[in-house]
Design an enzyme around this catalytic site. Structure first.
Site, PDB file in Angstrom:
ATOM      1  N   CYS A 289       0.831  -1.209   0.000  1.00  0.00           N
ATOM      2  CA  CYS A 289       0.000   0.000   0.000  1.00  0.00           C
ATOM      3  C   CYS A 289       0.865   1.259   0.000  1.00  0.00           C
ATOM      4  CB  CYS A 289      -0.888   0.054   1.246  1.00  0.00           C
ATOM      5  SG  CYS A 289      -1.786  -1.450   1.646  1.00  0.00           S
ATOM      6  N   ASP A 290       0.326   2.316  -0.582  1.00  0.00           N
ATOM      7  CA  ASP A 290       0.956   3.627  -0.469  1.00  0.00           C
ATOM      8  C   ASP A 290      -0.099   4.696  -0.717  1.00  0.00           C
ATOM      9  OD1 ASP A 290       3.845   4.767  -0.182  1.00  0.00           O
ATOM     10  OD2 ASP A 290       2.857   6.043  -1.664  1.00  0.00           O
ATOM     11  N   SER A 291       0.056   5.834  -0.061  1.00  0.00           N
ATOM     12  CA  SER A 291      -0.893   6.946  -0.225  1.00  0.00           C
ATOM     13  C   SER A 291      -0.150   8.265  -0.243  1.00  0.00           C
ATOM     14  CB  SER A 291      -1.912   6.964   0.926  1.00  0.00           C
ATOM     15  OG  SER A 291      -2.683   5.801   0.956  1.00  0.00           O
TER      16      SER A 291
END
Length: 225
Positions: free
Chosen positions: A91-93
């Site tokens: 995941c990455d944001s």
């Protein structure tokens, strides 16, 4: 939702498997546990700056998706022996505000203060990227990745409130310098889109990506039997 699907290299069976979360984020872990999944947590240790440097003028969706995939791939190599039948989720944001600028973790109180000054009373886009890699018999059998964007409507904290928030240390270590499920939630007026994405892991996007690699999310739910 934007994404890229890779065709499996071998048939996908229906074996019992574990979900491996390639992240140290307690918020992501809490979202999954609240949604019925008890993941194995393995931190990727990926150098995010090095991954970003290999991309040529990436847009926000391309960048967060590439980072998510790099994290998942790094963890696959670590867990393939112990968890030969698993799905690894990376995941990455990042927050997109004031045009094309992409805002990751502020890192320092000064940067967090400056970023809050720019978004207070305004809206910005939180772009989330996820990648799923499926293992079967210790080998990679399929992978899928994608991204989505959620609008975050920021409130306007007083100077005293902002300084108190900075003193918690929270905004320095989270994407965009804010949280929805922590201290920062007091200063978020609303979210247009998927709230779980803002917290750190989008349940709808993850479910779609799991489906693309032949895994039903309900098969990952904890059971008492």
């Amino acid at each position: 939702m934007h994404g890229r699907i890779r065709v499996p290299t071998q048939p996908l069976g229906s074996k019992t498997m574990r979900l491996v979360l390639a992240s140290a984020s307690p918020a992501r872990l809490a979202v999954l546990r609240a949604a019925g999944v008890d993941p194995v947590v393995v931190v990727s240790g990926v150098d995010e700056d090095a991954v970003a440097a290999r991309l040529v003028d990436p847009g926000p969706a391309e960048l967060v998706t590439a980072l998510a995939l790099a994290k998942a791939e790094a963890v696959v190599e670590q867990v393939a022996g112990e968890y030969p039948d698993a799905v690894v989720v990376g995941c990455d944001s990042m927050l997109v505000a004031d045009g094309p600028e992409i805002v990751g973790k502020p890192g320092t109180p000064e940067r967090a203060r400056e970023r809050w000054a720019r978004v207070a009373g305004r809206s910005a886009q939180l772009v989330t990227g996820h990648a799923v890699v499926r293992l079967g018999g210790g080998r990679r059998t399929a992978e899928a990745d994608g991204s989505e964007s959620t609008t975050v409507r920021f409130g306007t904290p007083t100077d005293e409130e902002l300084e108190a928030y900075l003193a918690t240390g929270e905004p320095m270590v989270v994407a965009g310098g804010f949280t929805l499920d922590g201290y920062g939630g007091w200063f978020i007026e609303g979210v247009d889109g998927d709230p779980s994405s803002v917290i750190g892991i989008s349940l709808p996007l993850t479910r779609h990506l799991l489906g693309e690699v032949g895994v039903s999310v309900t098969d990952l739910w904890r059971r008492d039997d």
